[in-house]
Design a protein around this motif. Structure first.
Motif, PDB file in Angstrom:
ATOM      1  N   CYS A 204       0.834  -1.200   0.000  1.00 27.92           N
ATOM      2  CA  CYS A 204       0.000   0.000   0.000  1.00 27.92           C
ATOM      3  C   CYS A 204       0.874   1.258   0.000  1.00 27.92           C
ATOM      4  CB  CYS A 204      -0.928  -0.006   1.207  1.00 27.92           C
ATOM      5  SG  CYS A 204      -2.281  -1.200   1.102  1.00 27.92           S
ATOM      6  N   ASP A 205       1.933   1.242   0.797  1.00 26.33           N
ATOM      7  CA  ASP A 205       2.841   2.395   0.819  1.00 26.33           C
ATOM      8  C   ASP A 205       3.474   2.615  -0.548  1.00 26.33           C
ATOM      9  OD1 ASP A 205       2.305   2.806   3.496  1.00 26.33           O
ATOM     10  OD2 ASP A 205       4.074   1.707   4.192  1.00 26.33           O
ATOM     11  N   LYS A 206       3.843   1.535  -1.215  1.00 31.70           N
ATOM     12  CA  LYS A 206       4.515   1.633  -2.508  1.00 31.70           C
ATOM     13  C   LYS A 206       3.600   2.190  -3.587  1.00 31.70           C
ATOM     14  CE  LYS A 206       6.974  -1.226  -5.912  1.00 31.70           C
ATOM     15  NZ  LYS A 206       7.449  -2.607  -6.234  1.00 31.70           N
ATOM     16  N   THR A 207       2.329   1.773  -3.562  1.00 31.09           N
ATOM     17  CA  THR A 207       1.389   2.176  -4.613  1.00 31.09           C
ATOM     18  C   THR A 207       0.556   3.396  -4.246  1.00 31.09           C
ATOM     19  OG1 THR A 207      -0.293   0.674  -3.741  1.00 31.09           O
ATOM     20  CG2 THR A 207       1.195  -0.198  -5.443  1.00 31.09           C
ATOM     21  N   GLY A 208       0.575   3.779  -2.973  1.00 30.66           N
ATOM     22  CA  GLY A 208      -0.259   4.885  -2.509  1.00 30.66           C
ATOM     23  C   GLY A 208      -1.640   4.466  -2.079  1.00 30.66           C
ATOM     24  N   ALA A 209      -1.978   3.179  -2.223  1.00 32.23           N
ATOM     25  CA  ALA A 209      -3.304   2.702  -1.812  1.00 32.23           C
ATOM     26  C   ALA A 209      -3.473   2.833  -0.304  1.00 32.23           C
ATOM     27  CB  ALA A 209      -3.483   1.240  -2.231  1.00 32.23           C
ATOM     28  N   LEU A 210      -4.700   3.084   0.135  1.00 37.13           N
ATOM     29  CA  LEU A 210      -5.004   3.135   1.560  1.00 37.13           C
ATOM     30  C   LEU A 210      -5.175   1.713   2.097  1.00 37.13           C
ATOM     31  CD1 LEU A 210      -7.630   6.041   1.603  1.00 37.13           C
ATOM     32  CD2 LEU A 210      -5.196   6.181   2.156  1.00 37.13           C
ATOM     33  N   LEU A 211      -4.778   1.490   3.321  1.00 40.11           N
ATOM     34  CA  LEU A 211      -4.997   0.206   3.981  1.00 40.11           C
ATOM     35  C   LEU A 211      -6.156   0.360   4.963  1.00 40.11           C
ATOM     36  CD1 LEU A 211      -4.347  -2.714   4.649  1.00 40.11           C
ATOM     37  CD2 LEU A 211      -2.591  -1.897   6.247  1.00 40.11           C
ATOM     38  N   VAL A 212      -7.212  -0.406   4.718  1.00 39.55           N
ATOM     39  CA  VAL A 212      -8.408  -0.378   5.563  1.00 39.55           C
ATOM     40  C   VAL A 212      -8.508  -1.720   6.271  1.00 39.55           C
ATOM     41  CG1 VAL A 212     -10.900  -0.024   5.650  1.00 39.55           C
ATOM     42  CG2 VAL A 212      -9.536   1.119   3.871  1.00 39.55           C
ATOM     43  N   GLY A 233       2.783  -5.147  14.069  1.00 37.68           N
ATOM     44  CA  GLY A 233       3.555  -3.917  14.203  1.00 37.68           C
ATOM     45  C   GLY A 233       3.288  -2.909  13.102  1.00 37.68           C
ATOM     46  N   ILE A 234       2.095  -2.957  12.505  1.00 41.58           N
ATOM     47  CA  ILE A 234       1.756  -2.009  11.438  1.00 41.58           C
ATOM     48  C   ILE A 234       0.592  -1.135  11.889  1.00 41.58           C
ATOM     49  CG2 ILE A 234       2.598  -3.552   9.640  1.00 41.58           C
ATOM     50  CD1 ILE A 234      -1.091  -3.119   9.778  1.00 41.58           C
ATOM     51  N   VAL A 235       0.325  -0.091  11.119  1.00 41.47           N
ATOM     52  CA  VAL A 235      -0.858   0.732  11.368  1.00 41.47           C
ATOM     53  C   VAL A 235      -1.641   0.872  10.064  1.00 41.47           C
ATOM     54  CG1 VAL A 235       0.166   2.020  13.276  1.00 41.47           C
ATOM     55  CG2 VAL A 235       0.382   2.908  10.956  1.00 41.47           C
ATOM     56  N   PRO A 236      -2.954   0.862  10.139  1.00 39.62           N
ATOM     57  CA  PRO A 236      -3.775   1.105   8.952  1.00 39.62           C
ATOM     58  C   PRO A 236      -3.956   2.604   8.719  1.00 39.62           C
ATOM     59  CG  PRO A 236      -5.188   0.664  10.809  1.00 39.62           C
ATOM     60  CD  PRO A 236      -3.772   0.575  11.324  1.00 39.62           C
ATOM     61  N   ASP A 237      -4.650   2.921   7.641  1.00 41.42           N
ATOM     62  CA  ASP A 237      -5.074   4.299   7.401  1.00 41.42           C
ATOM     63  C   ASP A 237      -6.488   4.524   7.925  1.00 41.42           C
ATOM     64  OD1 ASP A 237      -2.745   5.269   5.722  1.00 41.42           O
ATOM     65  OD2 ASP A 237      -3.388   3.523   4.557  1.00 41.42           O
ATOM     66  N   ILE A 238      -7.286   3.461   7.838  1.00 40.67           N
ATOM     67  CA  ILE A 238      -8.686   3.493   8.266  1.00 40.67           C
ATOM     68  C   ILE A 238      -8.976   2.163   8.944  1.00 40.67           C
ATOM     69  CG2 ILE A 238     -11.099   3.634   7.490  1.00 40.67           C
ATOM     70  CD1 ILE A 238     -10.039   5.112   4.968  1.00 40.67           C
ATOM     71  N   MET A 239      -9.768   2.186  10.003  1.00 36.52           N
ATOM     72  CA  MET A 239     -10.115   0.935  10.687  1.00 36.52           C
ATOM     73  C   MET A 239     -11.574   0.962  11.123  1.00 36.52           C
ATOM     74  SD  MET A 239      -8.193  -0.991  13.846  1.00 36.52           S
ATOM     75  CE  MET A 239      -8.507   0.262  15.097  1.00 36.52           C
ATOM     76  N   MET A 240     -12.253  -0.148  10.885  1.00 31.89           N
ATOM     77  CA  MET A 240     -13.638  -0.326  11.287  1.00 31.89           C
ATOM     78  C   MET A 240     -13.691  -1.075  12.608  1.00 31.89           C
ATOM     79  SD  MET A 240     -14.412  -1.625   7.473  1.00 31.89           S
ATOM     80  CE  MET A 240     -15.674  -2.790   7.945  1.00 31.89           C
ATOM     81  N   VAL A 241     -14.500  -0.582  13.544  1.00 35.87           N
ATOM     82  CA  VAL A 241     -14.638  -1.171  14.868  1.00 35.87           C
ATOM     83  C   VAL A 241     -16.128  -1.244  15.202  1.00 35.87           C
ATOM     84  CG1 VAL A 241     -14.016  -0.973  17.308  1.00 35.87           C
ATOM     85  CG2 VAL A 241     -12.459  -0.092  15.557  1.00 35.87           C
ATOM     86  N   ALA A 242     -16.540  -2.282  15.913  1.00 39.71           N
ATOM     87  CA  ALA A 242     -17.923  -2.374  16.428  1.00 39.71           C
ATOM     88  C   ALA A 242     -17.954  -3.514  17.445  1.00 39.71           C
ATOM     89  CB  ALA A 242     -18.925  -2.584  15.285  1.00 39.71           C
ATOM     90  N   LYS A 243     -19.023  -4.277  17.459  1.00 38.49           N
ATOM     91  CA  LYS A 243     -19.197  -5.427  18.352  1.00 38.49           C
ATOM     92  C   LYS A 243     -18.735  -5.129  19.776  1.00 38.49           C
ATOM     93  CE  LYS A 243     -19.407  -9.119  14.885  1.00 38.49           C
ATOM     94  NZ  LYS A 243     -20.810  -9.495  15.091  1.00 38.49           N
ATOM     95  N   GLY A 244     -17.528  -5.546  20.156  1.00 35.95           N
ATOM     96  CA  GLY A 244     -17.093  -5.454  21.538  1.00 35.95           C
ATOM     97  C   GLY A 244     -16.965  -4.054  22.096  1.00 35.95           C
ATOM     98  N   ILE A 245     -16.893  -3.039  21.256  1.00 35.69           N
ATOM     99  CA  ILE A 245     -16.660  -1.676  21.753  1.00 35.69           C
ATOM    100  C   ILE A 245     -17.799  -1.198  22.655  1.00 35.69           C
ATOM    101  CG2 ILE A 245     -17.687  -0.487  19.767  1.00 35.69           C
ATOM    102  CD1 ILE A 245     -15.491   1.628  20.029  1.00 35.69           C
TER     103      ILE A 245
END
Length: 390
Positions: A204-212, A233-245
């Motif tokens: 994703c970093d190489k191509t510019g794509a976002l990591l979700v 040990g990585i970080v996304p650009d966008i992350m979806m959270v629900a259920k346990g939160i």
């Protein structure tokens, strides 16, 4: 004649009136050991006193005002999430499906703002589940989800799960994003290898794509880390959270970096109920408990204990089980028989489990299940398997 409740579920003939920790009590008084936790929702079990107190306190103050106004409870929970994650900003939803819709919109808005409005293709993976809206089923692409609901939203391309060569061949500087679950839930408790997740981040970093990342099921301590991607040990650009939160109260969120979320200005998205005071008061209490390092360490210890006992179960029933897989307390028993048969056999032993794809039985207990309950759960699964041995 159609039932008054739309019959879109094949429901078991069980109804529960109350719960206590890892136990759900049916209307006839029978106690069931709950290894489903509302499909990974009840991370602190049933009727946790801190969650009951938080909800009761807030219910006596104010329930709903809408996002036309400042919501202090929402701001508190957002601060907690930003403090504990990669994110710079949070949008609150009511569910994982709504989080998926915003994640998709955020990707498209990002590239539109970058003067590349045609850069819409999101790479997804076979076996994925991101919810049941039209956008989410288009992302997953499975026949079970999409049959009868076409035409589907364009812009998604499904790749084989775990096939990094296919991903390398597909991703390019025209790719908008890669969307992936670090551990597939509905797909059969299939974790992606840490090294593969690191490689996806690099591509994703190489191509510019976002990591979700979709951490709706794997997040909130379920795997022994607050979020499963932390193991790589990585970080996304966008992350979806629900259920346990929400610990059982309907709540979801999209977490994002400032870069990814920047184009989402006032009016580009909204929610009437999302982030209401009741939900966020409960969510903040869940975060107080689950994000604690000592609590997460205990999840890891219990997960090791449960996995060890499940390995023994598999060895004892070679005609029923094939293997144990998963991460933390997001575990699966790969079966040689239909997992639905195991779920039904479990009812007779007063234990609740959840079937999944790839012939897998899901085990998603409350994260605060105790050692004795783990031992009792495996003993009940053992008895359930007795009747299914060849």
């Amino acid at each position: 004649m159609i039932s008054h409740v739309l019959p879109t579920y094949n429901r078991a003939s069980l109804a529960f009136e109350r719960g206590e920790g890892a136990w759900a009590i049916a209307t006839d008084g029978t106690r069931y050991l709950d290894l489903g936790a509302g499909i990974a929702v009840n991370v602190l079990g049933h009727a946790h006193p801190d969650l009951v107190a938080a909800l009761t306190r807030q219910a006596g103050k104010i329930w709903h005002v809408s996002n036309l106004y400042q919501i202090p409870e929402q701001e508190k929970l957002a601060d907690m999430l930003v403090d504990k994650t990669f994110a710079d900003t949070v949008f609150f939803t009511n569910s994982g499906t709504e989080a998926a819709e915003l994640a998709i919109k955020m990707v498209r808005k990002f590239w539109d703002a970058a003067a590349q409005p045609d850069r819409i293709e999101i790479l997804t993976f076979e076996g994925a589940f991101h919810g049941r809206s039209t956008g989410a089923i288009a992302a997953a692409g499975s026949e079970k989800l999409v049959a009868g609901f076409g035409p589907l939203m364009p812009g998604f391309r499904q790749l084989p799960w775990g096939d990094m060569e296919a991903l390398k061949a597909a991703i390019s500087d025209k790719t908008a994003a890669v969307l992936i679950e670090p551990v597939q839930g509905e797909g059969g408790i299939r974790p992606i290898a840490d090294e593969d997740l690191r490689e996806i981040r690099a591509l994703c970093d190489k191509t510019g794509a976002l990591l979700v990342l979709d951490e709706v099921q794997s997040g909130m301590g379920r795997t022994g880390r607050l979020f499963a991607h932390e193991y790589a040990g990585i970080v996304p650009d966008i992350m979806m959270v629900a259920k346990g939160i929400g610990g059982g109260f309907p709540l979801g969120a999209v977490l994002a970096s400032e870069k990814a979320a920047g184009p989402m200005s006032a009016g580009t998205h909204g929610s009437t109920y999302g982030g209401n005071p009741l939900a966020c008061a409960v969510g903040a209490t869940v975060m107080d408990i689950v994000a604690d390092d000592a609590f997460l360490a205990e999840v890891g210890r219990k997960a090791a204990l449960m996995r060890q006992k499940l390995e023994g179960l598999v060895a004892s029933h070679p005609d029923v089980f094939e293997s144990v897989r998963g991460q933390g307390l997001m575990l699966g028993l790969k079966c040689k028989v239909s997992p639905v048969k195991l779920v039904e056999a479990g009812y007779a032993q007063h234990i609740l489990t959840v079937p999944a794809a790839d012939n897998t039985l899901r085990l998603l207990p409350p994260l605060n299940i105790d050692d004795d309950e783990i031992a009792e759960a495996v003993a009940r699964l053992d008895r359930a398997a007795d009747g299914l041995d060849a």
